[in-house]
Scaffold this active site. Structure first.
Site, PDB file in Angstrom:
ATOM      1  N   LYS A  83       0.861  -1.193   0.000  1.00 19.62           N
ATOM      2  CA  LYS A  83       0.000   0.000   0.000  1.00 19.62           C
ATOM      3  C   LYS A  83       0.891   1.235   0.000  1.00 19.62           C
ATOM      4  O   LYS A  83       1.910   1.267   0.699  1.00 19.62           O
ATOM      5  CB  LYS A  83      -0.908  -0.017   1.239  1.00 19.62           C
ATOM      6  CG  LYS A  83      -1.941   1.107   1.254  1.00 19.62           C
ATOM      7  CD  LYS A  83      -2.878   0.993   2.462  1.00 19.62           C
ATOM      8  CE  LYS A  83      -3.929   2.094   2.460  1.00 19.62           C
ATOM      9  NZ  LYS A  83      -4.849   2.007   3.616  1.00 19.62           N
ATOM     10  N   SER A 158      -9.899   2.231   2.738  1.00 24.96           N
ATOM     11  CA  SER A 158      -8.980   2.954   1.891  1.00 24.96           C
ATOM     12  C   SER A 158      -7.986   2.057   1.145  1.00 24.96           C
ATOM     13  O   SER A 158      -7.392   2.499   0.161  1.00 24.96           O
ATOM     14  CB  SER A 158      -8.180   3.944   2.740  1.00 24.96           C
ATOM     15  OG  SER A 158      -7.354   3.249   3.653  1.00 24.96           O
ATOM     16  N   SER A 182     -10.366  -0.046   6.902  1.00 21.67           N
ATOM     17  CA  SER A 182      -9.700   0.106   5.605  1.00 21.67           C
ATOM     18  C   SER A 182      -9.015  -1.131   5.057  1.00 21.67           C
ATOM     19  O   SER A 182      -8.615  -1.137   3.896  1.00 21.67           O
ATOM     20  CB  SER A 182      -8.664   1.232   5.681  1.00 21.67           C
ATOM     21  OG  SER A 182      -9.286   2.482   5.569  1.00 21.67           O
TER      22      SER A 182
END
Lengths: 489, 99, 483
Positions: A83, A158, A182
């Site tokens: 990420k 997210s 997330s």
């Protein structure tokens, strides 16, 4: 000596590990295979913000060297998508923001360093909501990620880039971070497995902070077994993060095969009330039937303060964020506005131009909640509610080993559908947020489909008991195949 | 609790973000709906509850007072300053600060 | 109207730790810009603070020294504001649960009178970086070497009633922190800085007037001057029927005036909240006990001991203990010469005068304690007179050497041989007929005065080396005998 394998992207981490060890394929070949898939498929999906093929292949070659030397580390040679919230030395780390579009960290996040030590190959950096603020991946400066099951829908957020990349087999596994859901919500919406460990399990050093007391990194994989392997590498106390826990780290793969006979699964009545739509309720009950068939017992429990978790979260997280994001001031790194007339102009324009709307909104809410005269009514109150929420869980875990429920209120929704109303978007996280407030480990595993879109079952464990979560999920995945379904052939 | 435009302007000033006039109505409405959501907390009596800043109620491990620095501190400095928007002679540059 | 001054201080003390409060960067002064700032100090994204144990121990030592409550669970808070030398956009400090609670500082004057200044609390925090305003194409340069240097901020109650008292309190804090070894106390490098909260009220009133805060006073002299001019300014305002504005002011030492810092006055709302990156710090009882046991002798204890053991006056003892280095030097000199009073006079007199003039600190003294002790021993054993000793001292300071070497080389040994002295005296008497006559004609009570002339002549002839006691004794004998 190597034979072509067109199906490399469908192999589990254990299978990839075996293949690498047995020299069926090299890490170089494996990495190239995934890089190729990214080239083919990511233009549409937009899972990655940065891919550095050269660097990935270099890492793969190093891994091949280690493999040749007889190194048997579990992640050695395995490509992983990271990420873009984790700082990577020498590779742009944007956090999904224009503010950091040009930011190249001179250091690695601890998670990155540990993965690298283990020999994992970083494929690239995945797309995400800006500064992890969002539940649909639509707040990214780099454009929304598309859900590979239906590219008109969102992948969740997210960590939407990581979830979509794993679902679309653009990477065998990925990392995510979870502040209010997330990891778990995008995992549910993309039909993969995502684990948010106990707060403090995984070092936050080099993981760009959203809300420090809630943020936690974790694995996003296709299966619980894969998640256990990644988690083994990610956890452990880090002297660079004084909030990282000193708790003993077991081998998380050890308990996977254990029977779950007698496991007590708590069903919070608040998660199954009339607000849960029937289709979703059916899927959760179906999943629970599999678990009871495996010998688990269902226990009704109460989490009376759970309705307050969303309001408490939307004070605490923005408050911490408003302060955490003050360092983005145009002075030392990242974006600075053109031709500032004076210092104040530089601050204000840098931040107004560098941050997107949702980030600015949360900064404002947070600053307001902390400002003189409102602190007690908002921040202090939210921290008190937070304790009540934790106490509910502590009480529940006196009676049960795991708590189960839906991960999200519904499957993936259409792009743009919830953008006009922030509160409606915030309610996406209604089932996941309490877990962050309490600091507990939580997991989402694929539990079937509604209208061809995947949904997730959420499992919540007791503090530092990720093993039981992984064990439960793994046993469930032995009798279901939801986690093996692929959106793309 | 509602939030007035004046409060938003004041808060924006504190947070160093600028809002256009045409963003103003939208943001006032959005923030108000967020604050409405948040106000659900007020229904609960928490007078006897200790605020919880950390979910584990953990305490801090302190660091032993040791210097940890690279041999070549100039090289380290140059690396850290590489992405600086403006720097000179090893200093970050900002528009003139007037005290 | 008669006005009473009310002063409270906020004293910032840089702690003498090796590394910064939240990172492993060195705290040493004077490195090239930004070379002592790592990714944490520069607030690079994702970096985290890890608090320094020694900073806590230092703060606790200070707390114990002022009999304060030590907070068993202490918390860091964030104070949010934007400034280019504040890299995170907030200062990590303590507000609700500072490490040191209420305590007391005793001010003891030259007559052993004690006056208490209550300490409200003392907390740990990080220092900011430095803004350099030299011209970089009209821009300001930011150096973060100082960012993250540990500080304790000591906040007093408004218990001081004059600038002199404020200075005494500041000096006492300086003495305590240097005695404890928790700060180098070097004011020229900003190791101790102070903000003065000043207000005035009519004598007899018990409500506080509107106060101003004068920032960043970094010398004893400036504290006194700044407070005095600020008090005068406030009196002028009130006597003109004007009001005092509560504000932050800056002391301009060149103009000797304070002026308003309007830039700091913009409605600041610091939005304090507990720092989520730093968990509460729990101080174990054993830690406190161990620190208590390691506590060195403090200035007040030393002052008492100097009076009791060495028979010094409260005034002398008070002056000596003000600076730990001076006090320790004095004790070492006394060890050597066994005469505390002479040692005190020499240390506070010639030595400090020399050091002040040469702008040297005690540790830079060219004459060490043992050497000075030896010199004084030569006065005591009458090898040289006090006057000659001053001469020797100057040589020791200038070109070095031990007292004995200099006395020997320059032939400064005192003349104590009564025969030789008698010969000198005879010569003086013979050469001074008119003075002898005058002496002998004088009333006995006036003779004492006149004898000085003869002593002077004898000393001159002996080049200062004649033992003055002997000279006086024999002179009296001779002058009176021939009467």
């Amino acid at each position: 000596m190597t034979k072509p394998n067109t199906d490399l992207h469908n192999l589990t981490i254990a299978e990839l590990h075996r293949g690498l060890q047995q020299k069926q394929f090299s890490s170089h070949e494996l990495t190239e295979h995934f890089l190729q898939r990214i080239t083919q498929l990511d233009t549409e999906l937009n899972c990655f913000i940065s891919v550095d093929a050269e660097r990935a292949l270099l890492l793969a070659d190093e891994a091949d060297q280690r493999l040749a030397n007889g190194d048997t580390a579990d992640l050695l040679g395995i490509p992983i998508a990271q990420k873009d919230i984790f700082c990577t030395r020498g590779m742009r780390t944007s956090c999904g923001s224009k503010m950091l579009d040009n930011f190249v960290p001179p250091y690695d996040a601890t998670v990155i360093a540990r993965m690298q030590q283990a020999g994992a190959v970083m494929l690239g950096k995945t797309n995400m909501d800006e500064f992890a603020m969002g539940s649909s991946n639509e707040t990214s400066y780099y454009g929304p990620v598309k859900n590979p099951w239906d590219t008109n829908t969102v992948p969740g957020g997210s960590s939407g880039g990581s979830a979509a990349a794993v679902a679309a087999r653009l990477a065998p596994a990925a990392t995510g971070t979870d502040t209010g859901g997330s990891i778990r919500q995008p995992a549910a919406l993309c039909g993969i497995t995502g684990l948010k460990p106990t707060y403090g399990r995984v070092s936050r050093y080099g993981m760009i902070a959203f809300a420090s007391s809630l943020d936690q990194g974790g694995p996003m994989t296709r299966s619980a077994a894969d998640a256990a392997v990644l988690l083994n590498t990610m956890v452990g106390h880090d002297p660079l993060d004084s909030t990282s826990a000193h708790a003993v780290c077991p081998d998380f793969t050890k308990q996977l095969p254990k029977s779950i006979k007698g496991l007590r699964i708590g069903l919070p009545k608040e998660y199954f009330d009339q607000r849960l739509n029937t289709a979703m309720a059916d899927k959760v009950h179906e999943a629970l039937q599999h678990l009871t068939a495996l010998g688990a017992e269902l226990v009704d429990i109460e989490l009376p303060n759970s309705a307050l978790s969303v309001p408490a979260y939307y004070v605490i997280a923005p408050a911490e964020a408003s302060s955490n994001l003050s360092r983005f001031d145009g002075v030392r790194y990242g974006y600075r506005c053109e031709n500032p007339t004076d210092l104040e102009d530089m601050y204000t324009r840098t931040r107004s131009e560098g941050f997107g709307d949702e980030v600015k909104r949360r900064i404002l809410v947070g600053a307001y909640a902390l400002s003189a005269g409102y602190y007690d009514a908002y921040y202090r109150k939210a921290q008190q509610i937070r304790r009540l929420i934790k106490e509910d869980f502590v009480k529940a875990f006196e009676k049960v080993d795991v708590i189960a429920g839906p991960t999200s209120p519904s499957p993936a929704f259409a792009l743009g559908a919830k953008q006009s109303d922030p509160v409606e978007m915030y309610l996406e996280d209604i089932y996941t947020i309490a877990v962050n407030l309490a600091g507990l480990p939580g997991m989402s595993i694929p539990a079937g489909f509604i209208n061809k879109m995947p949904v997730g079952l959420q499992l919540v464990g007791n503090y530092f008991d990720e093993s039981t979560l992984l064990n439960t999920a793994h046993q469930y995945q032995q009798v279901t195949d939801w986690h093996q379904r692929s959106p793309i052939d | 609790m509602t939030i007035s435009k004046e409060q938003i302007i004041q808060t924006a000033k504190l947070a160093r973000v600028k809002l256009n006039d045409n963003e103003m109505d939208d943001i006032t409405q959005r923030l108000s709906s967020i604050l409405e959501l948040v106000d659900q907390m007020q229904a609960v009596d928490t007078s006897a509850v200790e605020p919880m800043a950390n979910s584990l109620d953990a305490v801090q491990t302190l660091r032993v007072d040791l210097v940890d620095e690279p041999a070549d501190k100039i090289a380290r400095r140059n690396e850290l300053l590489e992405g600086a928007p403006a720097c000179e002679d090893g200093l970050f540059l900002v528009p003139r600060v007037i005290d | 109207m008669q006005w009473e001054t009310v002063i409270g201080l906020e004293v910032h003390v840089q702690l003498a730790t090796q590394s910064k409060i939240f990172s492993g960067s060195s705290t040493a002064f004077g490195a090239a810009p930004n070379t002592q700032a790592n990714a944490v100090d520069m607030a690079m994204p994702g970096t985290l603070p890890v608090a320094n144990e020694q900073a806590f121990h230092s703060a606790i030592l200070f707390g114990l020294a002022i009999n304060a409550d030590i907070t068993r669970t202490s918390v860091f808070e964030r104070k949010n504001y934007f400034y280019p030398d504040l890299p995170k956009g907030y200062q990590t400090t303590q507000l609700e649960k500072p490490i040191v609670g209420a305590g007391t500082i005793e001010l003891i004057d030259g007559d052993n009178n004690i006056r208490n200044v209550r300490i409200h609390h003392a907390h740990l925090e990080e220092d900011a970086g430095k803004s350099l305003h030299e011209d970089f194409h009209g821009m300001t340069g930011i150096d973060l070497n100082r960012a993250g240097t540990p500080l304790i901020e000591i906040v007093t109650e408004p218990d001081m009633r004059s600038a002199a008292e404020a200075v005494a309190c500041f000096k006492k804090i300086h003495a305590i922190v240097t005695y404890l070894g928790i700060s180098d106390g070097d004011m020229s490098q900003g190791s101790l800085r102070c903000d003065a909260n000043v207000s005035i009220r009519p004598v007899g009133s018990d409500t506080l007037g509107t106060r101003t805060e004068t920032k960043n006073l970094n010398s004893f002299k400036f504290i006194e001057k700044a407070i005095n001019v600020e008090v005068a300014r406030q009196i002028d305002l009130l006597e003109d029927g004007k009001a005092i504005t509560q504000e932050t002011r800056l002391y301009d030492s060149e103009k000797n005036e304070t002026r308003s810092m309007r830039s700091k006055e913009e409605a600041n709302d610091y939005r304090y909240f507990p720092c989520p990156d730093l968990l509460p710090v729990v101080i174990a009882e054993e830690t406190i006990t161990a620190l208590q046991n390691s506590m060195p002798e403090l200035p007040d204890q030393k002052m008492l001991r100097f009076q009791n053991d060495y028979g010094l006056s409260a005034y002398d003892a008070g002056l000596l203990v003000e600076d730990r280095a001076v006090a320790e030097f004095f004790e070492a000199v006394t060890q050597q010469c066994q005469d505390p009073k002479l040692a005190a006079n020499w240390v506070m007199g010639d030595l400090l005068a020399y050091l002040n003039k040469a702008d040297l600190s005690m540790s830079q003294s060219p004459v060490d304690a043992s050497a000075l002790g030896h010199l004084i021993a030569r006065i005591i054993d009458q090898t040289i007179s006090g006057k000659i000793a001053k001469q020797v001292f100057e040589v020791m300071c200038g070109s070095g050497g031990t007292a004995d070497e200099i006395i020997e080389a320059q032939g400064l040994k005192q003349l104590s041989d009564s025969g030789a002295i008698e010969a000198l005296i005879d010569q003086v008497i013979a050469n001074s007929a008119p003075q002898v006559e005058q002496y002998r004609a004088a009333e006995p009570d006036k003779r004492k005065k006149l004898v000085g002339y003869f002593v002077g002549q004898v000393m001159k002839m002996s080049q200062g080396q004649a033992n003055p006691g002997e000279v006086n004794r024999i002179l009296a004998q001779k002058l009176n005998a021939q009467n």
